[in-house]
Enzyme design. Structure first.
Site, PDB file in Angstrom:
ATOM      1  N   ARG A  16     -59.837 101.610 -35.760  1.00  0.00           N
ATOM      2  CA  ARG A  16     -58.546 100.957 -36.010  1.00  0.00           C
ATOM      3  C   ARG A  16     -58.243 100.029 -34.840  1.00  0.00           C
ATOM      4  O   ARG A  16     -58.407 100.427 -33.682  1.00  0.00           O
ATOM      5  CB  ARG A  16     -57.409 102.003 -36.128  1.00  0.00           C
ATOM      6  CG  ARG A  16     -57.623 103.119 -37.130  1.00  0.00           C
ATOM      7  CD  ARG A  16     -57.502 102.653 -38.562  1.00  0.00           C
ATOM      8  NE  ARG A  16     -56.215 102.095 -38.903  1.00  0.00           N
ATOM      9  CZ  ARG A  16     -55.205 102.790 -39.423  1.00  0.00           C
ATOM     10  NH1 ARG A  16     -55.312 104.080 -39.626  1.00  0.00           N
ATOM     11  NH2 ARG A  16     -54.067 102.193 -39.762  1.00  0.00           N
ATOM     12  N   GLN A 123     -46.825 107.519 -45.986  1.00  0.00           N
ATOM     13  CA  GLN A 123     -46.815 108.566 -44.961  1.00  0.00           C
ATOM     14  C   GLN A 123     -45.430 109.209 -44.839  1.00  0.00           C
ATOM     15  O   GLN A 123     -45.321 110.398 -44.539  1.00  0.00           O
ATOM     16  CB  GLN A 123     -47.216 107.998 -43.587  1.00  0.00           C
ATOM     17  CG  GLN A 123     -48.656 107.493 -43.513  1.00  0.00           C
ATOM     18  CD  GLN A 123     -48.786 106.026 -43.850  1.00  0.00           C
ATOM     19  OE1 GLN A 123     -47.939 105.443 -44.536  1.00  0.00           O
ATOM     20  NE2 GLN A 123     -49.848 105.402 -43.390  1.00  0.00           N
ATOM     21  N   ASP A 164     -47.356 101.947 -32.152  1.00  0.00           N
ATOM     22  CA  ASP A 164     -48.813 101.927 -32.030  1.00  0.00           C
ATOM     23  C   ASP A 164     -49.265 101.178 -30.780  1.00  0.00           C
ATOM     24  O   ASP A 164     -50.284 101.500 -30.196  1.00  0.00           O
ATOM     25  CB  ASP A 164     -49.446 101.314 -33.282  1.00  0.00           C
ATOM     26  CG  ASP A 164     -49.356 102.284 -34.439  1.00  0.00           C
ATOM     27  OD1 ASP A 164     -48.331 102.280 -35.142  1.00  0.00           O
ATOM     28  OD2 ASP A 164     -50.295 103.090 -34.622  1.00  0.00           O
ATOM     29  N   ASN A 174     -45.836  98.575 -34.810  1.00  0.00           N
ATOM     30  CA  ASN A 174     -45.735  99.893 -35.459  1.00  0.00           C
ATOM     31  C   ASN A 174     -45.975  99.677 -36.946  1.00  0.00           C
ATOM     32  O   ASN A 174     -46.148  98.549 -37.422  1.00  0.00           O
ATOM     33  CB  ASN A 174     -44.359 100.516 -35.178  1.00  0.00           C
ATOM     34  CG  ASN A 174     -44.297 101.979 -35.599  1.00  0.00           C
ATOM     35  OD1 ASN A 174     -45.192 102.756 -35.303  1.00  0.00           O
ATOM     36  ND2 ASN A 174     -43.252 102.354 -36.318  1.00  0.00           N
ATOM     37  N   LYS A 175     -45.994 100.752 -37.697  1.00  0.00           N
ATOM     38  CA  LYS A 175     -46.294 100.713 -39.135  1.00  0.00           C
ATOM     39  C   LYS A 175     -45.516  99.598 -39.836  1.00  0.00           C
ATOM     40  O   LYS A 175     -44.349  99.363 -39.556  1.00  0.00           O
ATOM     41  CB  LYS A 175     -45.928 102.066 -39.747  1.00  0.00           C
ATOM     42  CG  LYS A 175     -46.227 102.238 -41.217  1.00  0.00           C
ATOM     43  CD  LYS A 175     -47.689 102.014 -41.565  1.00  0.00           C
ATOM     44  CE  LYS A 175     -48.574 102.948 -40.791  1.00  0.00           C
ATOM     45  NZ  LYS A 175     -49.998 102.559 -40.799  1.00  0.00           N
TER      46      LYS A 175
END
Lengths: 278, 278
Positions: A16, A123, A164, A174-175
Site C-alpha cells: 500500500r 469499513q 494514514d 486518510n480514508k
C-alpha cells in the site's frame, strides 16, 4: 538471512503506498536485522520476533496515551462522528480515534458514536459498528452522504478520525471521505480532530499534495462483494484516500500531546522532542 | 366511480411524503374526475386515461424546455457532477437535471458526467450511469464520499441535480446527499444548479424545515441489496432526502425560466405568471 529480511520488508512496503507507519515499522525491522546479522539464523529470528512484539506493545501504550489525551476532548454525553475504522481492528488494542472513545467510556462518560459506512469497502459499517457494539458503546450507522444532514439536524459534538500519513505542514491523508467530512464539519462549526501516533507523520513531505494516493480497482465501486451495483464496464474513479488540509483540522492528538490548530512549526517542535518516533 | 378514484389517489399519495409533484398530479386527476362524474363509468375511465396521457405529454414538453434552458449553462467540454437519478428513468423522456445534458449533447457540445452512486439505493450507479451510457454521454461513477476530492483534483464545472420539493423561499428537498454536495460545491467555488418543473414548488411551505423528510428502513443501510454490510441489529439513521438551503443554490432551472440566486420574491413572481403549473 539479512538479505531475505530486507527483501521481505521491501515486498511488504509495496502493498500500500499511502499509510506511512507501515514503512516506519518495516524500516525499524530492517535496522534491527542489520544489527543482528552477525548472529546465527535461529537466534536472529527469535530476536526479530521479539522486536516485532516490542513494536506491538509500544503501539498499545502509544494508543493508550492517545486515548487518554483524546478523552479530554470528549465531554459527558458527547456524540462523536467517525469515518472508516481507526479502532482495534485496524491497529492494535485501542486504536487511535476510537481509543479516545474507549477511554472516555471507561471513565464513566456517556459517549456515543455515529459511524459513516465508508464506501466502497464499508469499513465503518463492517468493522467500526461491530467493535463499538462489542465494547458496549452506542453506535448509529449512516451512509456517507448522510453526514451533512446529520450534522445539521442531530447532535454531533465532534468529528474524530485517524490518519494514514501527515505531511510536515499538518495536511492529513486518510480514508476517502475524510476531506468531505472536514469541509462539512467546518460548515456546521463542529470541531474536527485527527488522532495518530507520531509514526504517521512524514516530515520528508512538505505538504499533502506530495502524499501518494492509492487508486484501487473499479470493481470495488461497481460491486459490493459479489453483488453488482453498476453497469459492468462503466468508467470509475476510485481513490482510496484523500487529503484534508491542515487549516480544516482543529487538533491532531498524538501520544506526546495535542497539537491544536496544527502548523508546520508546532509539528516540527513535537517531532524534534521525540526523534525516535518518526 | 368518483369515490374510487379519490380513494385510489389518496392511497397513492401515502406512498412517499417528500416529492410534491406526485400530489400535484393526483390532485389534477381528482379534479378531472369530479368534473366528469356525471358521465357513465366507461366514458369517465377513457377521459381520465386521456388526462393521464396529457400530463405525460405536458411533462415531456416541460422537460424539453428545462433541458434547453439548462443547456445554456453548459459550455463545450463541460463536466457535470450529478446525484441520484433526475433523468429519463425517474421522470419522463428527458428528465430534469439530465435533460440539460441531453440537449447540450444534441447541440454537439462535448459534455461528460460524474455520477455519485447515491447510497443506500444506488440510483446514481444503477440508473444514471446506465441511461447516460445508452445516450452516448461519457460518464464516470464515484462513491458519494469521493465528491469532495473529485471537485478539488479533477475538472468539475457545475453540479446539477433534480428536486423533490421546493419551498417558497427556495430551499430544496432532494435525494439524501444533495445538501452535502451543495456545501462541497460552495467550498470549491463550483456553481450548484437545481432543475425542476414548477410543479415541484410548494408555495404553501414557507421554508425547507417544513418539508416532510421520509425516513426509510434500516435494512437499506445494513445491507447492500442482498448482501449484509453491517451487524444485523445495528442502529441506523436513514433519511431518504435532505434540504439544501436556497443560499447554496446558484440557480433553479424551471420550464419557464432560470431563477438565478433564488429568493422568495423571484419564486413568487414566476409562480404568479404561471398559476396552472403549481
Amino acid at each position: 538471512m539479512l538479505k531475505k529480511v530486507e527483501q521481505t520488508c521491501d515486498y511488504l512496503a509495496t502493498s500500500r503506498p499511502t499509510a506511512v507507519n507501515l514503512f516506519w515499522a518495516l524500516e525499524r525491522m530492517k535496522r534491527r536485522a542489520r544489527n543482528l546479522c552477525h548472529l546465527p539464523c535461529a537466534r536472529m529470528r527469535t530476536l526479530l520476533l521479539e522486536e516485532a512484539h516490542r513494536i506491538f506493545e509500544e503501539e498499545i501504550s502509544r494508543f493508550r496515551r492517545i486515548g487518554s489525551l483524546g478523552a479530554t476532548l470528549l465531554g459527558n454525553n458527547a456524540v462523536v462522528m467517525t469515518h472508516c475504522n481507526a479502532g482495534a481492528l485496524a491497529t492494535a488494542m485501542y486504536g487511535t480515534a476510537l481509543a479516545a472513545v474507549y477511554v472516555a467510556h471507561q471513565q464513566g462518560k456517556n459517549v456515543s458514536v455515529i459511524a459513516c459506512e465508508t464506501r466502497p469497502l464499508l469499513q465503518g459499517a463492517r468493522l467500526t459498528t461491530w467493535e463499538l457494539k462489542r465494547g458496549g458503546i452506542p453506535v448509529t450507522l449512516i451512509c456517507d452522504s448522510m453526514a451533512a444532514t446529520t450534522m445539521k439536524n442531530k447532535k454531533v459534538d465532534l468529528i474524530l478520525v485517524g490518519a494514514d500519513r501527515i505531511a510536515a505542514n499538518g495536511d492529513v491523508a486518510n480514508k476517502i471521505g475524510t476531506y468531505s467530512l472536514a469541509l462539512l464539519a467546518q460548515a456546521h462549526n463542529i470541531p474536527f480532530y485527527v488522532a495518530a501516533p507520531l509514526s504517521s507523520f512524514d516530515p520528508t513531505l512538505d505538504n499533502g499534495s506530495q502524499i501518494p494516493i492509492e487508486e484501487r480497482s473499479p470493481e470495488e465501486v461497481r460491486r459490493f462483494r459479489h453483488t453488482p451495483s453498476a453497469p459492468r464496464d462503466v468508467n470509475v474513479f476510485n481513490p482510496a484516500f484523500d487529503v484534508t488540509p491542515a487549516k480544516l483540522i482543529s487538533a491532531i492528538i498524538t501520544e506526546h500531546g495535542i497539537i491544536h490548530r496544527p502548523t508546520r512549526q508546532k509539528i516540527k517542535k513535537l517531532i524534534k522532542s521525540h526523534p525516535c518516533e518518526t
